[in-house]
Design a protein around this motif. Sequence first.
Motif, PDB file in Angstrom:
ATOM      1  N   PRO A  25      -6.150  -6.006  -9.273  1.00 27.39           N
ATOM      2  CA  PRO A  25      -5.197  -6.628  -8.437  1.00 27.39           C
ATOM      3  C   PRO A  25      -4.957  -6.354  -6.963  1.00 27.39           C
ATOM      4  O   PRO A  25      -4.740  -5.003  -7.028  1.00 27.39           O
ATOM      5  N   ASN A  26      -5.009  -6.925  -6.053  1.00 27.04           N
ATOM      6  CA  ASN A  26      -4.618  -6.492  -4.735  1.00 27.04           C
ATOM      7  C   ASN A  26      -3.328  -6.602  -4.222  1.00 27.04           C
ATOM      8  O   ASN A  26      -2.629  -8.005  -4.533  1.00 27.04           O
ATOM      9  N   GLN A  29       1.764  -3.697  -6.518  1.00 28.07           N
ATOM     10  CA  GLN A  29       1.062  -3.549  -7.912  1.00 28.07           C
ATOM     11  C   GLN A  29       2.310  -3.223  -8.731  1.00 28.07           C
ATOM     12  O   GLN A  29       2.642  -3.541  -9.955  1.00 28.07           O
ATOM     13  N   TYR A  95       1.509  -0.319  -3.534  1.00 29.00           N
ATOM     14  CA  TYR A  95       0.393  -1.084  -3.104  1.00 29.00           C
ATOM     15  C   TYR A  95      -0.842  -0.628  -3.215  1.00 29.00           C
ATOM     16  O   TYR A  95      -1.166   0.266  -2.959  1.00 29.00           O
ATOM     17  N   SER A  96      -1.999  -1.887  -3.332  1.00 22.34           N
ATOM     18  CA  SER A  96      -3.419  -1.385  -3.285  1.00 22.34           C
ATOM     19  C   SER A  96      -4.172  -2.579  -2.876  1.00 22.34           C
ATOM     20  O   SER A  96      -4.031  -3.833  -3.297  1.00 22.34           O
TER      21      SER A  96
END
Length: 248
Positions: A25-26, A29, A95-96
């Motif tokens: 998932p972008n 997160q 966040y990723s």
Amino acid sequence: MNNTKLEIIINNKLNIKLNIKDCVPNGLQIEGKKYIKNIIMGVTACQKLLNFAVKLKADAIIVHHGYFWKNESPIIKGHKKKRIHTILINNINLYSWHLPLDLNSEIGNNVYLANLLDINIHGKINPFIFYGYLKKKINIKDFILKITNKLNRIPLHFGKNKSKKIHKIAWCSGAGQKFFEEIVNFNIDVFITGEVSEMNIHIAKEYGIHFISAGHHATEKGGVIMLGKWLKQKFNLKTNFIDIYNPV
């Protein structure tokens, strides 16, 4: 800045709606505090990076390799439990952005590599493989030395039966070795990626193409570095890239 607003801003910048399936998932997160000012940037959300974030009182962490990968176990124990516990008790946002940070044409990993190695981008062989030309033909030994100096690591190199002078380059940050066979008919002098597989060496020798494995981590630092600089300049956020060395 509000944490959900930051996610929207970066999603728009990285064109998150790319029609490419990702395996992770972008975006946001793990949710933390609502207001963000101090951000730690890194390649992978490992424990060492998390410890830096806690020490530096970060409100958020932005990485290229986050959590919840498609084929990983859903069980939270061991190192995964420790990492998530660290994030939660310190109320940090994680966040990723994975493929969007590889493929972005302005602040992505592959664009960063092109700038670093003086390659003029001409296009793509597939959605993941960029190709272009060096600003001038150079000796392969000089090119290897440039990569060594720019990425601070000695790359793995095969394909010495090819001409020593090189010009046309194809590259894919990270684990792009699986694409090597796709470029053999494009008259490429050199293919650069992060990792290597056993079969790549034979293909390099048989087709006379220089194959360079420059490190997964080393070829994927650029995107988060560029994103951090953009957030600092555009929104006056405090960003700090922490380079956790990884020889792979």
